[in-house]
Design an enzyme around this catalytic site. Sequence first.
Site, PDB file in Angstrom:
ATOM      1  N   SER A 127       8.305  -4.153  -0.526  1.00 26.21           N
ATOM      2  CA  SER A 127       8.191  -4.698   0.825  1.00 26.21           C
ATOM      3  C   SER A 127       8.320  -6.210   0.788  1.00 26.21           C
ATOM      4  O   SER A 127       7.927  -6.854  -0.201  1.00 26.21           O
ATOM      5  CB  SER A 127       6.816  -4.315   1.370  1.00 26.21           C
ATOM      6  OG  SER A 127       6.496  -5.075   2.498  1.00 26.21           O
ATOM      7  N   TYR A 154      -3.238  -3.510   0.435  1.00 24.51           N
ATOM      8  CA  TYR A 154      -1.957  -2.795   0.526  1.00 24.51           C
ATOM      9  C   TYR A 154      -0.831  -3.644  -0.070  1.00 24.51           C
ATOM     10  O   TYR A 154      -0.068  -3.184  -0.925  1.00 24.51           O
ATOM     11  CB  TYR A 154      -1.636  -2.440   1.991  1.00 24.51           C
ATOM     12  CG  TYR A 154      -0.167  -2.183   2.207  1.00 24.51           C
ATOM     13  CD1 TYR A 154       0.409  -0.986   1.793  1.00 24.51           C
ATOM     14  CD2 TYR A 154       0.657  -3.158   2.771  1.00 24.51           C
ATOM     15  CE1 TYR A 154       1.766  -0.773   1.942  1.00 24.51           C
ATOM     16  CE2 TYR A 154       2.010  -2.949   2.922  1.00 24.51           C
ATOM     17  CZ  TYR A 154       2.571  -1.756   2.505  1.00 24.51           C
ATOM     18  OH  TYR A 154       3.914  -1.564   2.642  1.00 24.51           O
ATOM     19  N   LYS A 158       1.776  -3.294  -3.679  1.00 21.29           N
ATOM     20  CA  LYS A 158       3.242  -3.388  -3.805  1.00 21.29           C
ATOM     21  C   LYS A 158       3.601  -4.370  -4.932  1.00 21.29           C
ATOM     22  O   LYS A 158       4.512  -4.112  -5.727  1.00 21.29           O
ATOM     23  CB  LYS A 158       3.885  -3.827  -2.483  1.00 21.29           C
ATOM     24  CG  LYS A 158       3.808  -2.770  -1.388  1.00 21.29           C
ATOM     25  CD  LYS A 158       4.650  -1.542  -1.741  1.00 21.29           C
ATOM     26  CE  LYS A 158       4.420  -0.368  -0.818  1.00 21.29           C
ATOM     27  NZ  LYS A 158       5.017   0.885  -1.267  1.00 21.29           N
TER      28      LYS A 158
END
Length: 346
Positions: A127, A154, A158
């Site tokens: 992302s 979160y 990644k």
Amino acid sequence: MKKRILVTGGTGFIGSHTSVELIESGYDVVIVDNLSNSNIEVLNGIEEITHVRPAFEQVDCTDMPALELVFQKYQPIDGIIHFAASKAVGESVKEPLKYYRNNTVSTINLLELMPKYGVKAFIFSSSCTVYGQPDSDNLPVRETSPRKDAESPYGNTKKIDEDIVTDFCNSGAPIQAILLRYFNPIGAHPTAIIGELPNGVPANLIPYLTQTAIGIRECLSVFGDDYDTPDGSCIRDYIYVVDLAKAHVAAVERILEGKSSEKVDIFNIGTGNGVSVLELIHTFERCTGVKLNYKIAGRRAGDIEKVWGNVDKANQVLGWKATHTLEDALSSAWKWQLKLREDGIM
Ligand code: UFG
């Protein structure tokens, strides 16, 4: 013989659109999903669009014994596209261990099984969140731009997963990986047979917007109009989900057809255009003819002011380019919302 791709999270939003594109490009697709944030009926949608029903296993990728049975059952697997992950930014702040466990253990399990079962290609859903807020002179952001401290657990998963994949590939493991850094995926399949179906009150802009337009929500709040941007609202790079799905097919092909000599390659997947929240609302109104009830609200904690991607590398090296406009993407999102109403789903 058709090449076989294991798609984890294949009944989710991006996973389902990618499964369709893979099948339409001649791949054999095996979906692994624990259905924690998606619905089994998505398989019917994929079948309706492609006339092929992908194999499906309801397995959680953190469950190593169950995952290994999938590898055994579907040998030989040529490549893996790993979407399965928890992805709600706010929830990750409240339940960080859930995020660290789900998002890293699943990646480690898949990587561990790959050499044992001779799987060569790994495509990872990353992302643009890994860039945080890029400095102004780094916009549009490039793959070589620095990764910043994550804004949420979160986002951190990644970054950590990118490192896990990279370290493993560089350790001499017999696999190649591509990290795809997505910007903001939006829209639905042009047939309106599959699309984004968030649980409860949507946290993301597009589902909130279309639910407001159809009357499920009263009013869309624009989070901040006092940012350092031309109209004061935040800027993002909104990428049509079908274009994004096609980037995965290009990535798989790049490895399986031996076009890459890199152990790990990274590509930004976006349009290259920054669009503000207010511009997006006005584009939606223009292309659907629907007037949207919205108001300016305070800033949302943790929001990035502006980010959009330099996508030259994806265009030139991967041979992929976003071809749909923002209007196409927003029209498809609206058509999907109307279909959900027609089908009595919401
Ligand atoms: N926004 C509003 N009102 C809303 C919802 C969103 O104004 O009701 C604004 C946000 O402030 C932001 C833009 O719309 O400026 C986009 O917000 P989203 O929540 O749709 O998306 P984000 O850019 O915050 O986050 C998305 C994904 C993350 C991913 C991140 C990468 O949700 O998973 O992109 O930047 F990590």
